[in-house]
Design an enzyme around this catalytic site. Structure first.
Site, PDB file in Angstrom:
ATOM      1  N   GLY A  22      91.860 -14.692   7.982  1.00  0.00           N
ATOM      2  CA  GLY A  22      90.702 -14.217   7.056  1.00  0.00           C
ATOM      3  C   GLY A  22      91.105 -14.861   5.791  1.00  0.00           C
ATOM      4  O   GLY A  22      92.347 -15.422   5.459  1.00  0.00           O
ATOM      5  N   CYS A  23      90.134 -14.987   5.107  1.00  0.00           N
ATOM      6  CA  CYS A  23      90.186 -15.392   3.631  1.00  0.00           C
ATOM      7  C   CYS A  23      91.120 -14.798   2.889  1.00  0.00           C
ATOM      8  O   CYS A  23      91.871 -15.159   2.156  1.00  0.00           O
ATOM      9  CB  CYS A  23      88.835 -15.515   2.944  1.00  0.00           C
ATOM     10  SG  CYS A  23      87.795 -14.276   3.111  1.00  0.00           S
ATOM     11  N   TYR A  24      91.043 -13.376   2.532  1.00  0.00           N
ATOM     12  CA  TYR A  24      91.670 -12.517   1.879  1.00  0.00           C
ATOM     13  C   TYR A  24      92.968 -12.697   2.319  1.00  0.00           C
ATOM     14  O   TYR A  24      94.120 -12.904   1.392  1.00  0.00           O
ATOM     15  CB  TYR A  24      91.164 -11.089   1.611  1.00  0.00           C
ATOM     16  CG  TYR A  24      90.166 -10.820   0.899  1.00  0.00           C
ATOM     17  CD1 TYR A  24      89.985 -10.936  -0.363  1.00  0.00           C
ATOM     18  CD2 TYR A  24      88.974 -10.179   1.504  1.00  0.00           C
ATOM     19  CE1 TYR A  24      88.859 -10.948  -1.142  1.00  0.00           C
ATOM     20  CE2 TYR A  24      87.884  -9.888   0.672  1.00  0.00           C
ATOM     21  CZ  TYR A  24      87.803 -10.402  -0.514  1.00  0.00           C
ATOM     22  OH  TYR A  24      86.648  -9.838  -1.278  1.00  0.00           O
TER      23      TYR A  24
END
EC number: 1.2.1.38
Lengths: 345, 345, 345, 345
Positions: C150-152
Site C-alpha cells: 500500500g501507499c502509506y
C-alpha cells in the site's frame, strides 16, 4: 418575520441560502427540504452548522403539508423539477423564488430548444419576473414568482447593461469569456468534478451551446431593445467559488475611459452591491459577498471595450441575489442580511 | 463604544482584525497603522474593503500621537517589535492585546533561547495574561496586557487541556502533529511561500525547534501542575486557512470513548466556541469562524488517545481570539462580533 | 520483451502503470482491461494518451482468453476482487503483481478482521511475497505472486525499517502521522472527494482503524523480530499526489543525528530510489518519481526521533513499485523505466 | 554531443531546461549559471535534483570564460538582460537560443514602446529567427540566433495560424482570452504571487497592454500577409502550470466544423507536437509535455469560430520549444528528448 421554506436545501446554492437566512434579522426558516437527505439533520450533511441549525431535512410530501404556513418558498432544484411545487405554492398565495432555470426564459420554444423539455407552466411566464434587482427592481417589488438569474448571466448582464442601454457597442460584437469555480457544478457525485480531475487544470465547456446563453441574450436584448445573439464561453477553474466574466464589444464610436466610467457609475448609482472599480477586479475581492465588482478598459488600439465583472457564484450568482429579491418583494431594506465584506485571504 | 487602534493592520492577522472589528457593534476603529503601506488607503492594500473602509494607514509616529485617544491597542507585529509601543500604551492607561509572541513566554531565558532576543520588558510579564479565554477567562477580565496565543498553541492547548487537567495521559507521551494553511506564514514577499512553491506539496518545518513549542509546554505544564516537554511538528498545507492539530498521548488507565467525551463536554461547558464533535473534525467546518472543533478517539489497540482539533488560524488562532479577549476585558458579551458559521464550500 | 496485461487499467494506479509501461524498454502491453470502460478506447477515458495509446479497454472475459499469451499480469482492483483471476493466472504459469490488498496480510484472521471478508486463497499466502524491494529483494526475485505494498505502508516502513532493524527505538512508542493527496482515494464518483469538498480543507480519517495499520505492523514486526502495535493516522490533503509520513519513536538510548544518518545511509546503500536527505523532505521533491526521500531529526529535548518520508503515492506507492518488482522478478535492471527526476513546479 | 550552457538556470523556465536536457541523449550540459544562486549547488535551489545534478551554479563572469567551450547557449533572463552575452556568444560562433523577449519583435520601435527600452542589438534582428517550429522550421534550421516564443504567443499563434493562412476569419475580429498558471509569473519573491494571494481567485491582468500582444500580432500578420491588430487578455489561474487560449474570430464565409477540422489536420500534418482534437482540450491533457492540443468549434448562431489551444507554459511555452529548436538547428530528430505523455492526475 417572513416565514420561509427551502426546497433543495442541501445543494450548494440551497445551503448558501440557509447560511444567509440564518443571519437575516427578518426571516424565520420554517422548513428545509432535501431529496437525498430527507430525515437527516441538516447538520449531518453540513457539519459546519452543528449547534447552529438543528432542523431535520424533510421530504417533498411534508413540504406540501407545510406550504400554507409560509410566506415565501425558495426552490433550488435542477431545471424541470420545480413546476409542480411552484404551482401549488402560488395557488396557496405563497410567493416563490426559483433559483433554477425554469422561469428564466420567457419563450417556451427557446426553453424547449436549450433544455430539451416542454415547459409545463407557460401561463406563469407573463407574470414571473427575472430577478436581477439592479435592472428590474420595480417589477420585483410586485412579483409573486421570481426567476432568480443564473450565475453566469448575473455577472454578464451586469457587465454589459450600461453599454447596451447607451448603445455604446455594436450588439453583434459581444463575446463573453467567463470563468467559474467548481462549486458551480453542484454537489453531486461525478468523476469530472473530483478533486484530482479539476485541480491543476482549466477547461472550456459547453462551447457554443451552454444553456446560460439564451438567458443572457434575452436580457441584454431587452435592455438594448432589439434581438442580440452573442458568444458565451464558460471555463472551469480550480477554485471553490467565484465567477469572472471578461466581456468584449466593439465601440460604435470613440469614448474615453473616464466617460465610460461615469456612465457605469451613473447607471448603478442606486446599486449598493455594484462597485465600479478603477482597477480590473479579481474574484477574491467579492468572494463570500453579494457584491459585483466591475472594471472597465477601453482598448484604443482595437476600438474595443473590455468589461470584467466579478461575483461570488453562490451569493450574488444565486442565494444572495435570492435574498436581495426577497428583501425587495417584502419591502425590507434591500441590503438586510447582505452587507458584508469578503473575508481574505 | 470601545475606541481601538491597530498596529500592523495590513498583515493577514491585522487585516482579519479590521474585518472583525468592522462588524463589531461596540467598537470604533480610531486608526490603522502599517509599516509598509503608511500613507496609503487601507483599501488599496486590500481592495476587498473598497467603499467599506475609507481609512488611510498611518505610521508609527502618528500612532504615538493618537495613543491617548484610544481605549485599546491591538498589536500585530513580528516578535521583538512590540516592546516600545506596548510600554507607551500601558503608561497612558491604554490596554494592549499583543497578537505577537513577545509576552507569551513568562520565562525570559526561554524567550531568549527560542527567539534569540533579550526580553525588553520583563517587568510586564508578571501581570500580562496569556489570552486563551477558555482557560484563563478570570485573569483576562482584569488584565491590561494580553498575550494573544499563537495559532498552533491555541489548537494544541484546547485539544490537550482536559486530558491534562484530569491526568488522563502520561505527560511525557505527548506528540502534536499539526498542519496549517499558508496564510500562517504571513504576507511578506518570500520565494518559499509563492503559489507555485507551496501548491501540490506538503512539508514539515521547524521539526524539533518551532517557537510555538515552549509556548504550548508552558501552558500545558500550568494545567497539569508539573513541567512537561512534548514533541510538536508543524506542517505546511496547500490551502489558505486552517489548522488541524492531531494530538497523541498514552493513557494512564483505560477510559471509554463515552466517558472521555463527557469529560470534554464538561470541561468546555461554558465555552461557546468549543464544539466537542462525535466525528473527527475537518478544518473547513470552522473556516472563517472563531470556533474550535474537537474530535476524540480512544485507540484501544495501543492504549493511546488521539485528539484532533480544528481552528481557523487567523480567527480563533489570532484575530478572533483577540476580539474575544477584548470582549471579556471590556465586559461585553463574550461572543459579540464572533457568532458566525463557516461559509462552505 | 515481457508481455504484460493490466486489469483495472482505468483507475489512477492502473493508469499510472500504463504510463510507466509505455516508456519501459523491455515490456509490451498485450491488453488493458477495465470494468467501467470496457469497449472504449483507453484514450477516451484519459485523453492525455490520444495518439500515444490506441488500445481498447477489454472486459474480464476477454482477459481470461488472453491470459495465456502474457508473462505477467498486473491487477489494480479493490480488495476482494482479485482472488479468482489471480488463481487462473498462476495456474497458467503467468506471474502476478497485485496492487490491491488481498495478498498483503499473511494472517487470514487479520484480513477478515480489517477487510470484513473471508480470504479465498489462503494457500497462496505462504509463497506470495510482500513487494517492498528495499526490504525483500531476494524473495521478490523468486516470486510468482507479489503483493504490492500500500501507499502509506511504503512510506511508513521505509521510514522506520532502519530504526527497528537496529532496535534504536522502543517498539511500543511508534506513531505514524501520514498525509496523502486526494488521488489516493481513487477515481470513483463520490461526494466526499469532489473538488469543492476537499479543496481548502484538511481532515484526518480512519483514525485508529485504517486498513493499512495491520499491513505496516506486520512488516515492521518482521523487521524487529517481535510483534509491534502502533498508531497510524492518515490525513487527506488538498493536492493531487504525494504522501508525507511523519513518524515518531522514543529512543532506547541516546544517538547523534550524524550516527543515525550513517545508519540510514548504510541500510539503504543498495537502494537506488531511497535518498537520505540532510533536510526534511517535501512531497514535491519526489512527485512523479519512484523515489522515497527520508529526513531525520533527533529531538534531544524529548529523546524522540522523528523520521519524515516522502513518496509519490501513485508511483513508489503503487505503479512504480510494481514496475520495480517486475524488473527484479524478470532480472532486468531494477531501475529500468523508473529513472526520472520530479518535474517542478 | 552538443555542448550547452544555460544562463538563468534557476528560474522556472531555466530549471525546466535543465530537466529536459538531463534526459536528452545528444547533449551535455557544460555549465549552469545563476544570478541569485551563483556558487551554490543547483540541487540546493531545487532539491528535486539531489543525486541527479551535481553542478554548482556559476556567475556571469565565469560564463564568459567558458563560452568558447560550448556549441549552444540558452538564455533565460528577463528582457533587456541578454544583449551583451548574446553578442559575445555569437561572435565566438556559439549559437544562441534566447527564451526571453529581446529578439522576438523585429521592429525596434515596437520593442521600445512595449518594453520601455532601447534595443541594443538591432543589427541582429534581420537574421534572428522567431523559433516557432511548426511555422518557421526552415529558417530555424539555418539560424544562429533563435528568439524562443513567449508562452501566450505560442498557444495563440498555433491556434490561429490555419485560420489566417486560409483567410477564414476577418483579421479585425480576433480576440484571444488566455489563462495561465502561476509559474508563468516566475520565481521571484513577490506579494502578488504568494500562495494565499493567488489561491481561490482568478484575475485578468495587463488588459489591453500585455507585452505579448505585439508579438502575437507580428506573427499572425506575417501569416496573413497584412497587419493585424487584435485583443489579447491574459488571466492568472490558481494552478502551477498550463495555458489555455480561447480564441475568437468572425467567419468570412460559412464553413463546416468538419472542413475546418481537415484544414487544421492538414496544416499541422508534419507537426508531431500538435494534436487536433475532436473535443475541447483541457490543460491537464498536455501538462508536463511539449504538446499543443487544439479544439475547434464553429458557432453557427453567431458565425464565429472558437479555437481553444492548450499548452504547458514551461515546456511548449518555453523550455521544451527551446529544445525542439535546438534539435532542428543541430539536425537531430526533432522530437528527441521531448516524446512524453502527460502524467495524470
Amino acid at each position: 418575520m417572513i416565514k420561509v421554506g427551502i426546497i433543495g436545501s442541501t445543494g450548494y446554492a440551497g445551503q448558501q441560502l440557509v447560511w444567509l437566512l440564518h443571519r437575516h434579522r427578518e426571516t424565520k426558516i420554517v422548513f428545509l427540504s432535501s431529496y437525498n437527505y430527507a430525515g437527516l439533520p441538516f447538520s449531518n450533511v453540513y457539519p459546519e452548522y452543528y449547534q447552529f441549525i438543528q432542523d431535520l431535512c424533510i421530504d417533498i410530501h411534508t413540504v406540501e403539508k407545510k406550504l400554507s404556513s409560509i410566506d415565501l418558498l425558495f426552490i433550488a432544484l435542477p431545471h424541470g423539477k420545480s413546476f409542480a411545487i411552484t404551482k401549488k405554492a402560488l395557488d396557496l398565495g405563497v410567493k416563490v423564488i426559483d433559483l433554477g432555470a425554469d422561469f428564466r426564459l420567457k419563450n417556451t420554444t427557446t426553453y424547449k430548444k436549450w433544455y430539451g423539455l416542454n415547459h409545463e407552466l407557460p401561463e406563469f411566464l407573463s407574470t414571473s419576473v427575472y430577478g436581477l434587482p439592479e435592472i428590474n427592481k420595480k417589477d420585483i417589488k410586485k412579483a409573486n414568482l421570481i426567476a432568480n438569474p443564473g450565475c453566469y448571466p448575473t455577472a454578464s448582464i451586469l457587465a454589459l447593461a450600461p453599454l447596451l442601454k447607451h448603445k455604446i457597442i455594436d450588439p453583434n460584437s459581444i463575446i463573453i469569456d467567463a470563468k467559474s469555480g467548481v462549486s458551480g457544478a453542484g454537489r453531486k457525485a461525478n468523476v469530472a468534478t473530483l478533486f484530482a480531475e479539476c485541480n491543476e487544470s482549466i477547461k472550456a465547456y459547453g462551447v457554443g451551446c451552454h444553456r446560460h446563453t439564451p438567458e443572457i441574450e434575452q436580457e441584454v436584448s431587452n435592455i438594448y431593445g432589439q434581438d442580440i445573439l452573442l458568444s458565451f464561453t464558460p471555463h472551469l477553474i480550480p477554485m471553490n467559488r467565484g465567477i469572472l466574466a471578461t466581456c468584449y464589444g466593439s465601440l460604435v464610436e470613440k469614448i474615453s475611459q473616464e466617460d465610460l466610467y461615469k456612465i457605469y457609475e451613473d447607471f448603478y448609482k442606486d446599486g449598493y452591491f455594484i462597485r465600479i472599480r478603477k482597477e480590473i477586479p479579481q474574484t477574491k475581492w467579492v468572494k463570500g459577498t453579494n457584491l459585483c465588482d466591475i472594471g472597465i478598459c477601453i482598448d484604443e488600439r482595437t476600438d474595443r471595450v473590455i468589461i470584467v465583472s466579478a461575483i461570488d457564484n453562490l451569493i450574488k450568482g444565486a442565494a444572495g441575489q435570492a435574498i436581495q429579491n426577497m428583501n425587495i418583494m417584502f419591502d425590507i431594506e434591500e441590503t438586510e442580511g447582505l452587507k458584508f465584506i469578503s473575508m481574505t485571504p
